[in-house]
Design an enzyme around this catalytic site. Structure first.
Site, PDB file in Angstrom:
ATOM      1  N   GLY A  14       0.620  -0.841   0.171  1.00 34.55           N
ATOM      2  CA  GLY A  14      -0.173   0.307  -0.301  1.00 34.55           C
ATOM      3  C   GLY A  14       0.791   1.189  -0.298  1.00 34.55           C
ATOM      4  N   GLY A 117       6.638  -2.925   3.427  1.00 33.44           N
ATOM      5  CA  GLY A 117       6.840  -2.804   4.500  1.00 33.44           C
ATOM      6  C   GLY A 117       6.477  -5.000   4.734  1.00 33.44           C
ATOM      7  CB  ILE A 141      -0.210   4.985   6.880  1.00 28.75           C
ATOM      8  CG1 ILE A 141      -0.928   3.498   6.926  1.00 28.75           C
ATOM      9  CG2 ILE A 141      -0.085   5.550   5.915  1.00 28.75           C
ATOM     10  CD1 ILE A 141      -2.539   3.843   7.197  1.00 28.75           C
ATOM     11  CG  ASP A 142      -0.442  -0.005   9.075  1.00 30.38           C
ATOM     12  OD1 ASP A 142      -1.345   0.532   8.607  1.00 30.38           O
ATOM     13  OD2 ASP A 142      -0.936  -1.738   8.330  1.00 30.38           O
ATOM     14  NE  ARG A 281     -25.669  10.287  12.985  1.00 26.35           N
ATOM     15  CZ  ARG A 281     -27.048   9.838  13.486  1.00 26.35           C
ATOM     16  NH1 ARG A 281     -27.333   8.936  14.289  1.00 26.35           N
ATOM     17  NH2 ARG A 281     -27.903  10.610  13.936  1.00 26.35           N
TER      18      ARG A 281
HETATM   19  O1  F6P Z   1      -1.116  -1.653   5.493  1.00 26.22           O
HETATM   20  C1  F6P Z   1      -1.107   0.187   5.302  1.00 26.22           C
HETATM   21  C2  F6P Z   1      -2.964  -0.138   5.113  1.00 26.22           C
HETATM   22  O2  F6P Z   1      -3.127   1.186   4.978  1.00 26.22           O
HETATM   23  C3  F6P Z   1      -3.512  -0.612   6.469  1.00 26.22           C
HETATM   24  O3  F6P Z   1      -3.555   0.467   7.581  1.00 26.22           O
HETATM   25  C4  F6P Z   1      -5.175  -1.364   5.711  1.00 26.22           C
HETATM   26  O4  F6P Z   1      -5.665  -2.039   6.732  1.00 26.22           O
HETATM   27  C5  F6P Z   1      -4.615  -1.873   4.519  1.00 26.22           C
HETATM   28  O5  F6P Z   1      -3.845  -1.321   4.499  1.00 26.22           O
HETATM   29  C6  F6P Z   1      -6.037  -1.204   3.449  1.00 26.22           C
HETATM   30  O6  F6P Z   1      -5.318  -1.864   2.432  1.00 26.22           O
HETATM   31  P1  F6P Z   1      -6.061  -1.269   0.291  1.00 26.22           P
HETATM   32  O7  F6P Z   1      -5.494  -0.723   0.914  1.00 26.22           O
HETATM   33  O8  F6P Z   1      -5.675  -3.159  -0.174  1.00 26.22           O
HETATM   34  O9  F6P Z   1      -7.419  -1.347   1.470  1.00 26.22           O
END
Ligand code: F6P
Length: 363
Positions: A14, A117, A141-142, A281
């Protein structure tokens, strides 16, 4: 005949704010300081498998420091060792690593810089074992890569989530509502913890501390009794109840890690509204956290990591990932990074600090 050294850059997984800042740093330093030629691989390992590479000139990487995304493109599904193909209407996986390695050789690439990652870096580790000279740069970002204290992209994601929480605060207050903010982070709670503390969340839910809905409701009611008629819940997408599991949004069949998390906020919303009687919400921040320009801190980190990656190549410290330890740049073997996600330790000082000021973790 003398041939100039040549390196390639690949961005897998990602995207995250700051990738272009790393590409810029690697390419500029390689070109300016060492006269090394730089090749850009398109769409992560997908481009390596299908030979989609192009030369990167100084002008290609100039002016991209502040740009979000990656100028090279990325892919979350391409793994040369487990490449998804559709055969007879079914998805099957093939090992096409030899094809990728052949392309590396044909392009005359002396070292490959893999920005990614744990998935991308795990593949990089395998390529290294198969004879490709590789250096890794930790991106997500994680913030969940082992071997480094911090990854670039994390600070930007926390800043975006914090701004969102700030904005939701005022509307929660006006309407006396419970606002649930679901943030990313995959199976780790770093974004929720940091943005939750920065945004003054009343309840922070992370995967590492399974929650009890009773404890969350009790906190909301206690605040109500004390005259605080609104509450902010910051929940990581990977948060799970005690004895339960995380909420899956979708399965991406072709992906090496097919589980996409999401939706826990809506589950909590229904449960909380029933127990507390307070209007509730949910806002899911999703990919907003990965988009746009990196923060100043991420630009600085990305530049430092990119510059260090070139040092590793020049010093022939291959099979390593650039990393941050006690604030200083260092290098760790790629296999450390490939060893699964780095989650938040339950004894993390920020959890203790948050608890000490009355923040609930729902436990
Ligand atoms: O690893 C980065 C991340 O944004 C995670 O936080 C999230 O769970 C995942 O990728 C989302 O993946 P995608 O872009 O495939 O929806």
């Amino acid at each position: 005949m003398y041939r100039k050294k040549r390196i390639a850059i690949l961005t897998g997984g990602g995207d995250a704010p700051g990738i272009n800042a790393v590409i810029r740093a690697v390419a500029k330093k390689a070109i300016l300081e060492y006269g090394i030629e730089v090749i850009g691989v398109e769409d992560g390992y997908e481009g390596l498998i299908h030979n989609r590479c192009r030369k990167l000139h100084y002008d290609d990487v100039s002016g991209i420091l502040t740009l979000g995304g990656t100028i090279l493109g990325a892919s979350k599904t391409s793994n040369p060792y487990r490449y998804a193909v559709t055969a007879g209407g079914r998805v099957v996986f093939e090992d096409v690593s030899r094809k990728a390695i052949r392309n590396v050789r044909e392009w005359g690439i002396d070292a490959l810089v893999c920005i990614g990652g744990d998935g991308t870096l795990g593949i990089a580790h395998r390529l290294m074992k198969d004879g490709v000279a590789v250096v890794g740069v930790p991106k997500t970002i994680d913030n969940d890569i082992r071997g480094t204290e911090v990854t670039f992209g994390f600070d930007s994601a926390v800043a975006i989530a914090t701004e969102a929480i700030d904005r939701l605060h005022s509307t929660a207050q006006s309407h006396h509502r419970v606002m649930i903010v679901e943030v990313m982070g995959h199976r780790a709670g770093w974004i929720a913890l940091y943005a939750g503390v920065a945004g003054g969340g009343d309840i922070i839910l992370i995967p590492e501390i399974p929650y009890g809905i009773g404890a969350i409701a009790a906190k909301v009611k206690e605040r109500h009794r004390k005259g605080r008629r609104f509450s902010i819940v910051v929940v990581a997408e990977g948060a799970k109840p005690k004895g339960g599991d995380f909420v899956i949004k979708k399965m991406v069949e072709k992906s090496a890690d097919p589980v996409r998390l999401g939706g826990v906020g809506f589950v909590l919303q229904d449960q909380l509204e029933k127990i507390t009687g307070s209007e509730t919400r949910t806002v899911v921040l999703g990919h907003l956290q990965r988009g746009g320009s990196p923060t100043a801190a991420d630009r600085v980190l990305a530049t430092r990591l990119g510059s260090k990656a070139v040092d590793l190549i020049v010093d022939r410290k291959l099979g390593q990932m650039v990393a941050v330890k006690e604030g200083r740049l260092t290098a760790v073997p790629l296999e450390v990074a490939a060893g699964g996600p780095r989650t938040v330790p339950r004894g993390h000082p920020l959890i203790a600090a948050a608890r000490s000021i009355g923040t609930s973790f729902g436990d």
